[in-house]
Design a protein around this motif. Structure first.
Motif, PDB file in Angstrom:
ATOM      1  N   ALA A  75     -16.998 -36.725  10.628  1.00  0.00           N
ATOM      2  CA  ALA A  75     -15.902 -37.373  11.354  1.00  0.00           C
ATOM      3  C   ALA A  75     -16.228 -38.825  11.659  1.00  0.00           C
ATOM      4  O   ALA A  75     -15.358 -39.697  11.575  1.00  0.00           O
ATOM      5  CB  ALA A  75     -15.594 -36.611  12.643  1.00  0.00           C
ATOM      6  N   ALA A  76     -17.480 -39.113  11.986  1.00  0.00           N
ATOM      7  CA  ALA A  76     -17.889 -40.500  12.258  1.00  0.00           C
ATOM      8  C   ALA A  76     -17.766 -41.350  11.004  1.00  0.00           C
ATOM      9  O   ALA A  76     -17.364 -42.517  11.083  1.00  0.00           O
ATOM     10  CB  ALA A  76     -19.320 -40.530  12.796  1.00  0.00           C
ATOM     11  N   ALA A  77     -18.096 -40.784   9.865  1.00  0.00           N
ATOM     12  CA  ALA A  77     -17.961 -41.532   8.606  1.00  0.00           C
ATOM     13  C   ALA A  77     -16.491 -41.853   8.332  1.00  0.00           C
ATOM     14  O   ALA A  77     -16.170 -42.940   7.850  1.00  0.00           O
ATOM     15  CB  ALA A  77     -18.566 -40.735   7.457  1.00  0.00           C
ATOM     16  N   LYS A  78     -15.609 -40.916   8.648  1.00  0.00           N
ATOM     17  CA  LYS A  78     -14.170 -41.152   8.448  1.00  0.00           C
ATOM     18  C   LYS A  78     -13.632 -42.170   9.459  1.00  0.00           C
ATOM     19  O   LYS A  78     -12.691 -42.890   9.158  1.00  0.00           O
ATOM     20  CB  LYS A  78     -13.402 -39.835   8.579  1.00  0.00           C
ATOM     21  CG  LYS A  78     -13.661 -38.881   7.439  1.00  0.00           C
ATOM     22  CD  LYS A  78     -12.967 -37.571   7.663  1.00  0.00           C
ATOM     23  CE  LYS A  78     -13.328 -36.571   6.573  1.00  0.00           C
ATOM     24  NZ  LYS A  78     -12.771 -35.244   6.846  1.00  0.00           N
ATOM     25  N   ALA A  79     -14.230 -42.204  10.636  1.00  0.00           N
ATOM     26  CA  ALA A  79     -13.761 -43.115  11.691  1.00  0.00           C
ATOM     27  C   ALA A  79     -14.153 -44.555  11.410  1.00  0.00           C
ATOM     28  O   ALA A  79     -13.481 -45.485  11.837  1.00  0.00           O
ATOM     29  CB  ALA A  79     -14.316 -42.692  13.045  1.00  0.00           C
TER      30      ALA A  79
END
Length: 83
Positions: A75-79
């Motif tokens: 999720a952090a990579a997508k954010a």
């Protein structure tokens, strides 16, 4: 020659990922720092999953903690970074 093969079998699993050397709590701190200042949906998910991972570590459920921290990192990579 045999020692070379023995060394390879010992070293190869440790070279798979740098994240494997970090604890779940360290990885959660990295996720939180990465999305700090970002208020997107994926940043929110990353923070929540990182919190859940840390909570599972405190309850000694490492397999569930690893699953949550993996979801947090995704999720952090997508954010992306701070926005």
């Amino acid at each position: 020659m045999r020692w070379l093969f023995a060394a390879a079998f010992i070293v190869l699993p440790f070279t798979a990922s740098a994240a494997s050397f970090l604890s779940v709590d360290n990885r959660a701190d990295i996720v939180n720092e990465k999305v700090k200042g970002n208020h997107s949906y994926h940043a929110y998910l990353a923070k929540k999953f990182a919190d859940y991972a840390s909570e599972e570590v405190s309850q000694h459920d490492l397999s569930t903690a690893k699953a949550f921290i993996n979801m947090a990192e995704d999720a952090a990579a997508k954010a992306g970074g701070a926005k």
